[in-house]
Design an enzyme around this catalytic site. Sequence first.
Site, mmCIF file in Angstrom:
data_model
loop_
_atom_site.group_PDB
_atom_site.id
_atom_site.type_symbol
_atom_site.label_atom_id
_atom_site.label_comp_id
_atom_site.label_asym_id
_atom_site.label_seq_id
_atom_site.Cartn_x
_atom_site.Cartn_y
_atom_site.Cartn_z
ATOM 1 C CB SER A 167 64.577 75.400 9.037
ATOM 2 O OG SER A 167 63.226 75.048 8.847
ATOM 3 C CE LYS A 227 62.015 72.783 11.196
ATOM 4 N NZ LYS A 227 61.248 74.003 10.962
#
Length: 238
Positions: free
Chosen positions: A159, A197
């Site tokens: 991701s 993230k």
Amino acid sequence: MLTRKQYELLRFIHERLKESGVPPSFDEMKDALDLRSKSGIHRLITALEERGFIRRLPNRARALEVIRLPETVAPAMGSPRGKTGFSPNVIEGSLGKVAKVPSDKEDGGGTRPIAIPVMGRIAAGTPIEAIQNRSHTVHVPPEMLSTGEHYALEVKGDSMIEAGILEGDLALIKKADVADTGDIVVALVDSEEATLKRLRKKGASIALEAANPAYETRIFGPDRVQIQGKLVGLYRRY
């Protein structure tokens, strides 16, 4: 070594089996650990089974057997308001700390690498529980690090590929409990799952943003996310 949540669940199952001989239901486990969903219980049970603490008995509903109890529980470091969860067990002393490097005149050599503990895996994809056992160390040049305490985590998932972070990379993390918008962080969600993230702050909410359009940005209330460190570099083998 278990996380606090893993330990709490194992003790709860053990005590229930001692009392009634019947393991608790997933709803009972969820309520006992104050989790928001049964998916967190599934992850904890899988982790306990993989570590050899419990066994799921085939062809029987709710059939769990406690094989052994742990000797130690991973400490929760920097968790606000008494919450526990993933917190890297950073080794004290010189390991993982950047200090003044002696000059060539002082030690007769060049810049010495710094030993950083590798603490397991971190998800760059769907959040997973990070492993807290120190597996090994990696030596990195001190110029790759900032001051303070550091640890490394192996990246799992894709991701963050548009930020140049690939599966198998070692993420070099500076231990911290605060971060600015735009920082790439180790974030602990609901005291049970950790992910790598980019942090975005939107009013009172916190967004964890992927660097891959295939993944959605996840938005949480401020009480659901704890910052465990900031990315300062990557270590990659070819």
